[in-house]
Motif scaffolding. Structure first.
Motif, mmCIF file in Angstrom:
data_model
loop_
_atom_site.group_PDB
_atom_site.id
_atom_site.type_symbol
_atom_site.label_atom_id
_atom_site.label_comp_id
_atom_site.label_asym_id
_atom_site.label_seq_id
_atom_site.Cartn_x
_atom_site.Cartn_y
_atom_site.Cartn_z
ATOM 1 N N LYS A 24 0.834 -1.207 0.000
ATOM 2 C CA LYS A 24 0.000 0.000 0.000
ATOM 3 C C LYS A 24 0.870 1.259 0.000
ATOM 4 O O LYS A 24 0.525 2.264 -0.634
ATOM 5 C CB LYS A 24 -0.947 -0.014 1.206
ATOM 6 C CG LYS A 24 -2.096 -1.018 1.057
ATOM 7 C CD LYS A 24 -3.022 -1.005 2.249
ATOM 8 C CE LYS A 24 -3.850 0.254 2.346
ATOM 9 N NZ LYS A 24 -4.813 0.410 1.232
ATOM 10 N N THR A 25 1.991 1.211 0.694
ATOM 11 C CA THR A 25 2.918 2.346 0.699
ATOM 12 C C THR A 25 3.429 2.625 -0.716
ATOM 13 O O THR A 25 3.526 3.786 -1.140
ATOM 14 C CB THR A 25 4.107 2.056 1.635
ATOM 15 O OG1 THR A 25 3.639 1.992 2.989
ATOM 16 C CG2 THR A 25 5.175 3.132 1.528
ATOM 17 N N ILE A 26 3.736 1.561 -1.459
ATOM 18 C CA ILE A 26 4.250 1.721 -2.820
ATOM 19 C C ILE A 26 3.216 2.376 -3.732
ATOM 20 O O ILE A 26 3.513 3.331 -4.452
ATOM 21 C CB ILE A 26 4.675 0.355 -3.400
ATOM 22 C CG1 ILE A 26 5.880 -0.198 -2.630
ATOM 23 C CG2 ILE A 26 5.010 0.485 -4.888
ATOM 24 C CD1 ILE A 26 6.229 -1.630 -2.991
ATOM 25 N N PHE A 27 1.970 1.881 -3.681
ATOM 26 C CA PHE A 27 0.955 2.348 -4.628
ATOM 27 C C PHE A 27 0.267 3.635 -4.182
ATOM 28 O O PHE A 27 -0.203 4.403 -5.013
ATOM 29 C CB PHE A 27 -0.080 1.250 -4.872
ATOM 30 C CG PHE A 27 0.399 0.180 -5.804
ATOM 31 C CD1 PHE A 27 0.280 0.325 -7.170
ATOM 32 C CD2 PHE A 27 1.006 -0.963 -5.318
ATOM 33 C CE1 PHE A 27 0.742 -0.641 -8.046
ATOM 34 C CE2 PHE A 27 1.472 -1.946 -6.172
ATOM 35 C CZ PHE A 27 1.344 -1.785 -7.538
ATOM 36 N N GLU A 28 0.202 3.858 -2.883
ATOM 37 C CA GLU A 28 -0.473 5.063 -2.404
ATOM 38 C C GLU A 28 0.506 6.197 -2.135
ATOM 39 O O GLU A 28 0.115 7.297 -1.751
ATOM 40 C CB GLU A 28 -1.303 4.714 -1.171
ATOM 41 C CG GLU A 28 -2.396 3.704 -1.521
ATOM 42 C CD GLU A 28 -3.246 3.279 -0.325
ATOM 43 O OE1 GLU A 28 -3.171 3.944 0.723
ATOM 44 O OE2 GLU A 28 -3.993 2.294 -0.459
ATOM 45 N N GLU A 29 1.819 5.887 -2.318
ATOM 46 C CA GLU A 29 2.881 6.891 -2.305
ATOM 47 C C GLU A 29 2.958 7.689 -1.010
ATOM 48 O O GLU A 29 3.270 8.880 -1.004
ATOM 49 C CB GLU A 29 2.733 7.828 -3.515
ATOM 50 C CG GLU A 29 2.830 7.081 -4.846
ATOM 51 C CD GLU A 29 2.687 8.003 -6.045
ATOM 52 O OE1 GLU A 29 2.388 9.197 -5.852
ATOM 53 O OE2 GLU A 29 2.867 7.529 -7.184
ATOM 54 N N SER A 67 -7.712 -2.928 0.222
ATOM 55 C CA SER A 67 -7.607 -2.562 -1.182
ATOM 56 C C SER A 67 -6.289 -1.830 -1.397
ATOM 57 O O SER A 67 -5.728 -1.245 -0.470
ATOM 58 C CB SER A 67 -8.778 -1.678 -1.602
ATOM 59 O OG SER A 67 -10.000 -2.393 -1.440
ATOM 60 N N VAL A 68 -5.798 -1.858 -2.633
ATOM 61 C CA VAL A 68 -4.507 -1.255 -2.949
ATOM 62 C C VAL A 68 -4.702 -0.092 -3.898
ATOM 63 O O VAL A 68 -4.918 -0.285 -5.103
ATOM 64 C CB VAL A 68 -3.545 -2.293 -3.563
ATOM 65 C CG1 VAL A 68 -2.207 -1.644 -3.879
ATOM 66 C CG2 VAL A 68 -3.360 -3.476 -2.633
ATOM 67 N N GLY A 69 -4.665 1.133 -3.367
ATOM 68 C CA GLY A 69 -4.753 2.326 -4.201
ATOM 69 C C GLY A 69 -5.919 2.283 -5.165
ATOM 70 O O GLY A 69 -7.041 1.899 -4.819
ATOM 71 N N ASN A 70 -5.633 2.652 -6.428
ATOM 72 C CA ASN A 70 -6.659 2.661 -7.472
ATOM 73 C C ASN A 70 -6.506 1.488 -8.423
ATOM 74 O O ASN A 70 -6.990 1.540 -9.559
ATOM 75 C CB ASN A 70 -6.589 3.982 -8.258
ATOM 76 C CG ASN A 70 -6.949 5.174 -7.381
ATOM 77 O OD1 ASN A 70 -7.872 5.098 -6.576
ATOM 78 N ND2 ASN A 70 -6.225 6.272 -7.543
ATOM 79 N N VAL A 71 -5.829 0.435 -7.967
ATOM 80 C CA VAL A 71 -5.643 -0.740 -8.818
ATOM 81 C C VAL A 71 -6.576 -1.855 -8.336
ATOM 82 O O VAL A 71 -6.961 -1.894 -7.165
ATOM 83 C CB VAL A 71 -4.172 -1.211 -8.786
ATOM 84 C CG1 VAL A 71 -3.284 -0.195 -9.475
ATOM 85 C CG2 VAL A 71 -3.701 -1.436 -7.354
ATOM 86 N N PRO A 72 -6.954 -2.782 -9.224
ATOM 87 C CA PRO A 72 -7.948 -3.809 -8.868
ATOM 88 C C PRO A 72 -7.354 -5.004 -8.129
ATOM 89 O O PRO A 72 -7.538 -6.153 -8.525
ATOM 90 C CB PRO A 72 -8.492 -4.218 -10.237
ATOM 91 C CG PRO A 72 -7.322 -4.076 -11.148
ATOM 92 C CD PRO A 72 -6.570 -2.867 -10.649
ATOM 93 N N PHE A 73 -6.640 -4.724 -7.071
ATOM 94 C CA PHE A 73 -5.989 -5.780 -6.297
ATOM 95 C C PHE A 73 -6.374 -5.644 -4.830
ATOM 96 O O PHE A 73 -6.374 -4.537 -4.277
ATOM 97 C CB PHE A 73 -4.473 -5.693 -6.423
ATOM 98 C CG PHE A 73 -3.970 -5.565 -7.833
ATOM 99 C CD1 PHE A 73 -4.447 -6.402 -8.839
ATOM 100 C CD2 PHE A 73 -3.031 -4.598 -8.161
ATOM 101 C CE1 PHE A 73 -3.990 -6.284 -10.138
ATOM 102 C CE2 PHE A 73 -2.566 -4.468 -9.463
ATOM 103 C CZ PHE A 73 -3.056 -5.308 -10.461
#
Length: 372
Positions: A151-156, A181-187
Motif C-alpha cells: 500500500k505504501t508503494i501504490f499510495e505513495e 484494497s490497494v490504491g486505485n488498482v484492482p488488487f
C-alpha cells in the motif's frame, strides 16, 4: 614455547575487518598486535581452521598477522576469529566473510515501469472486479507488514494502518478476515490470524473456507471453532469474484528453522487443498536483512547471497514449493522515506502474484462459460 617471556597481555593495534568477496577472488584477513612474541590461532565458525595447501596461508610479518585465502568459493563464507596469546593472557577478534555468488535471478531495479504496468493492468474477466490474494503464515512472519509495504508503494505515502504482530508477544494482531484494497488498482489483500501450535491461532479449515469464498469480509475467527454451513455468516454459493485467486504463504527467513512441525503441517494441509482447487501459490520470504549482512547493506545483492539461497532452499523443502515460486522480500520497518530498491524487490514478487491470479481467473471463467 620457552621463548615466551612474562610480560603484558597482548592487544590488537588493528583488528580484522569484514570482507565481501566475489567467487574466484583472492583475499586476506589482516590484523596487527603490540608484540611479536605470541602464538596465533585461526578459527572459522568456532572450529580451528585446517589450512589446505594452495588454499590457505597464514603469514607473520613482525607484529602483523594475516590469513590469505585463494580462489574464494561459497564454502569460504563464515565468521573467522584470530586469537593471540602469551603467558600473560590472550585476546581475540573476528570478521565476517561474505562470498557473492554469480547472480542467479535478476530484478528490474527501476520502479516506475513496474508500477505503471500494474496500474494499467486489466483483469481478463469482466465478471471479476478485483484480484484477491490471501496472506497466511506463522505469527510474526510479516503478513500485515507486506500489506503495509505494498500500500505504501501504490499510495505513495507511508502506510501503517495495518497493525503487525510483535515478535516478542508471539500473538497476532489480526483477529478477523481483513480486506485491504490497494490504491486505485484492482488488487485486494486479505489478512488472517497467524498460524500457531495447538488450538491457538487461525484454524486451517477457516483459511480453506476463505479460499473457496465462504468467509465474508470482517468475519471474526474463533479459535478451534472453524466456520461451517451452520454459521449465519457462511457464504453458501460463492462466485468466482468471492474466491481467493492466489494463496500467498509468508515465512520469515530468520525463523524458518524455528517453525514447529505442527505449524508446518497446518501450512501443508492448506497448500494441499489450494492445489486441489487449482489456486496458484507463491511464497514471500520476509526479513531477509536479518539473515544476510550483505543484503542488509545492499538489497540489490540479494540474488548473489548464499545465505538467501540456502533459506529459499530450506523453505522449498519444508513446504514443497518450487524455488521459482519463492520470493525473498524486505518490508518497510524502520524506514520512514520511500526506498526504490526495497519497492522494486517487492514489486517483482507482486507482479508474479498478479499474473498467477489472473491466469487462475481466466481458466475458471472459461470453465464457467463452457458449463453455461
Amino acid at each position: 614455547m620457552n621463548w615466551l617471556k612474562l610480560g603484558s597481555k597482548p592487544v590488537f593495534v588493528t583488528v580484522l575487518a569484514d570482507k565481501q568477496v566475489k567467487i574466484g577472488e583472492n583475499f586476506s584477513l589482516k590484523c596487527q598486535t603490540n608484540t611479536e612474541r605470541i602464538t596465533v590461532t585461526w578459527k572459522k565458525k568456532d572450529q580451528t581452521l585446517c589450512c589446505v595447501e594452495g588454499k590457505h596461508e597464514t603469514v607473520k610479518d613482525g607484529k602483523s598477522f594475516s590469513l590469505k585465502i585463494t580462489n574464494a568459493d561459497p564454502g569460504d563464507e563464515g565468521n573467522y576469529t584470530v586469537t593471540i596469546q602469551n603467558s600473560s593472557g590472550s585476546a581475540s577478534c573476528s570478521a565476517m566473510v561474505t562470498v557473492e555468488l554469480s547472480e542467479w535471478r535478476t530484478v528490474q531495479w527501476k520502479q516506475e515501469p513496474m508500477t505503471k504496468k500494474l496500474k494499467n493492468f486489466g483483469i481478463c474477466s469482466r465478471d471479476v472486479k478485483e484480484l484477491r490474494f490471501l496472506l497466511y503464515g506463522p505469527v510474526g512472519a510479516g503478513k500485515s507488514s507486506i500489506t503495509n509495504t505494498i500500500k505504501t508503494i501504490f499510495e505513495e505515502h507511508q502506510y501503517i494502518n495495518c497493525l503487525a504482530a510483535s515478535a516478542s508477544t508471539g500473538k497476532s494482531f489480526t483477529k478477523k478476515l481483513e480486506k485491504y484494497s490497494v490504491g486505485n488498482v484492482p488488487f485486494t489483500f486479505f489478512d488472517v490470524m497467524g498460524l500457531e501450535k495447538g488450538s491457538e491461532g487461525v484454524h486451517p479449515h477457516d483459511i480453506i473456507s476463505a479460499l473457496k469464498g465462504h468467509v465474508p469480509n470482517n468475519y471474526e475467527f474463533k479459535e478451534n471453532v472453524p466456520i461451517d454451513k451452520d454459521n449465519r455468516s457462511y457464504i453458501v454459493n460463492p462466485t468466482l469474484n468471492d474466491q481467493i485467486h492466489c494463496l500467498v504463504s509468508v515465512i520469515a527467513a530468520d525463523k524458518i528453522i524455528l517453525m514447529t512441525d505442527e505449524v508446518i503441517q497446518k501450512m501443508r494441509t492448506i497448500r494441499a487443498e489450494a492445489s486441489i482447487l487449482g489456486i496458484p501459490q507463491v511464497v514471500l520470504m520476509t526479513r531477509v536483512d536479518e539473515v544476510c549482512p550483505m543484503t542488509k547493506q545492499d538489497v540489490t545483492k540479494i540474488y548473489q547471497s548464499r545465505k538467501i539461497k540456502e533459506k529459499m532452499t530450506m523453505c522449498s523443502n519444508i513446504l514443497g514449493v518450487p524455488m521459482n515460486c519463492i520470493f525473498p522480500v524486505k518490508n518497510y520497518h524502520e524506514e520512514t522515506k520511500p526506498n526504490e530498491q526495497l519497492n522494486c524487490l517487492m514489486l517483482e514478487a507482486f507482479t508474479q502474484i498478479v499474473h498467477s491470479a489472473d491466469d487462475f481467473v481466466k481458466k475458471n471463467s472459461n470453465q464457467q462459460k463452457t458449463v453455461e
